[in-house]
Design a protein around this motif. Structure first.
Motif, short mmCIF file in Angstrom:
data_model
loop_
_atom_site.label_atom_id
_atom_site.label_comp_id
_atom_site.label_asym_id
_atom_site.label_seq_id
_atom_site.Cartn_x
_atom_site.Cartn_y
_atom_site.Cartn_z
N ASP A 293 97.14 93.62 -55.70
CA ASP A 293 97.48 94.79 -56.52
C ASP A 293 96.24 95.45 -57.12
O ASP A 293 96.10 96.68 -57.08
CB ASP A 293 98.43 94.38 -57.65
CG ASP A 293 99.86 94.21 -57.17
OD1 ASP A 293 100.18 94.65 -56.04
OD2 ASP A 293 100.67 93.62 -57.92
N THR A 296 94.23 97.31 -54.51
CA THR A 296 94.90 98.53 -54.09
C THR A 296 94.79 99.62 -55.15
O THR A 296 94.47 100.78 -54.85
CB THR A 296 96.39 98.24 -53.80
OG1 THR A 296 96.48 97.24 -52.78
CG2 THR A 296 97.12 99.50 -53.33
N GLU A 299 91.27 101.06 -55.25
CA GLU A 299 90.99 102.00 -54.18
C GLU A 299 91.59 103.37 -54.49
O GLU A 299 90.95 104.41 -54.24
CB GLU A 299 91.55 101.48 -52.85
CG GLU A 299 91.30 102.37 -51.64
CD GLU A 299 89.83 102.49 -51.27
OE1 GLU A 299 89.52 103.31 -50.39
OE2 GLU A 299 88.99 101.76 -51.86
#
Length: 387
Positions: A293, A296, A299
């Protein structure tokens, strides 16, 4: 470009910075700066020697030309290790370099921009006041003209880096308050001028440069210190909302991005090294999911920050995108860091680990540079949502 979509010069810049950080900003020294509230002037000077404070300075004044994306990259990298260094860099390249380049007089640019590029000259923002936050046009600090001087009286709050800066870049009222936006000026005030008093505030994080209450008691500065020269009198609002505030949003997003990256890297490594029940904790599904998590979310934050910077570099309309980046990245980075602290358990709560500092520093990011609530208002208004 590399896999992250970075141009070759940005890849080289990032590599150079990471080598610099490992050599000049080792973790034990960074911890000392934080615990003792020290500003490492020597490290700032070395950044200037590398030419990094010149990334917002035109070549004619000794810089490398305006490159917002590169500037944001430097902020991210420095803040991934130390806010003491990262904040000072912003005070030089952004607060001083960008504002001087965009809204100063020719004489001011010629006198000060070479010092930004070669010395890392810094400005401290003097905008917020005890009773004025988001509504900056309501500032009460006054500047009354007497001949070739301005006499300044009033107070500023949350003036970060005032004691280490050459000038306070102050928003003052130079006419009747009834004409709210038309009688404001930006003035350069030396923090050591007679009548200036700096009172340090003891903040939870952002150690190094310090945050101050500043009072002005009949402080005298020449009219030539008005940004834009004498013609800049009464033009402060237009000069403030031009280059400064939009870019400040992605500066703060880059700060939050850097802190989040430091936390993700530390949690990622810790989870592979910490062994429980005979296995690294990264093999536990709940920990794996938390790590997935934060990677992600990081990013997504990176893409939003650099997209906003690219729009600014291309001189495209970017007010909504910079507000979105500031809102999303700062709020999400806070969540990332708190999750990383949870991954490290009790070790994320003690001062022997950098995670504790990341937590203290990240908590202010949704507040700096316009709160998340203000950004939501800005986004709705910029996208012309009916009231």
């Amino acid at each position: 470009m590399n896999a992250a979509g970075e141009a070759e010069h940005l890849v080289l810049l990032r590599d150079t910075l990471r080598r610099f950080i490992e050599k000049e900003m080792p973790r034990d020294l960074v911890g000392k700066w934080d615990k003792e509230n020290i500003f490492p002037r020597d490290v700032h000077d070395k950044l200037a020697e590398l030419g990094l404070t010149g990334l917002t300075v035109p070549e004619e004044f000794g810089g490398s030309g305006r490159d917002i994306t590169a500037t944001i990259l430097v902020i991210e990298e420095l803040c991934s290790r130390s806010m003491a260094v990262g904040c000072a860099y912003i005070q030089s390249s952004c607060y001083a370099g960008l504002n001087l380049s965009e809204v100063a007089s020719d004489e001011q640019r010629a006198a000060l921009l070479p010092r930004v590029a070669s010395e890392g000259l810094m400005f401290a923002y003097g905008f917020t006041e005890p009773d004025v936050g988001a509504d900056l046009a309501s500032v009460r600090t006054s500047a009354v003209r007497e001949g070739d001087e301005l006499v300044i009286n009033g107070a500023k709050r949350f003036c970060s880096g005032a004691a280490i800066s050459e000038y306070i870049y102050a928003l003052v009222r130079t006419g009747p308050a009834e004409e709210k936006y038309r009688n404001l000026s930006l003035v350069l005030i030396p923090p050591d001028a007679p009548g200036v008093t700096l009172t340090p505030q003891d903040t939870m994080g952002l150690k190094g440069g310090g945050t101050f209450d500043v009072s002005f008691d009949d402080v005298r500065v020449p009219v030539s210190n008005v940004i834009g020269g004498e013609e800049g009198l009464g033009q402060g609002w237009a000069k403030l909302v031009g280059p400064g505030l939009d870019i400040e949003k992605i500066e703060v997003a880059a700060m939050a991005l850097g802190i989040a990256r430091g936390a993700v890297d530390d949690a990622w490594n810790y989870a592979q090294e910490r062994v429980q029940f005979g296995k690294p904790i990264c093999t536990i599904q709940s920990v794996r999911h938390m790590l997935a998590d934060v990677k992600t979310k990081f990013e997504a934050c990176r893409l939003m920050t650099y997209n906003a910077a690219a729009l600014v570099d291309a001189k495209e309309p970017a007010a909504a995108e910079t507000a979105m980046a500031k809102l999303f990245v700062c709020d999400t980075a806070r969540d990332i860091v708190l999750t990383c602290q949870q991954i490290m358990g009790a070790y994320g709560y003690v001062r022997d680990f950098d995670m504790e500092r990341y937590v203290r520093d990240i908590l202010v990011m949704p507040i700096l540079g316009g709160s998340s609530a203000i950004q939501r208002n800005n986004i709705a208004n910029l996208l012309k949502l009916p009231r």
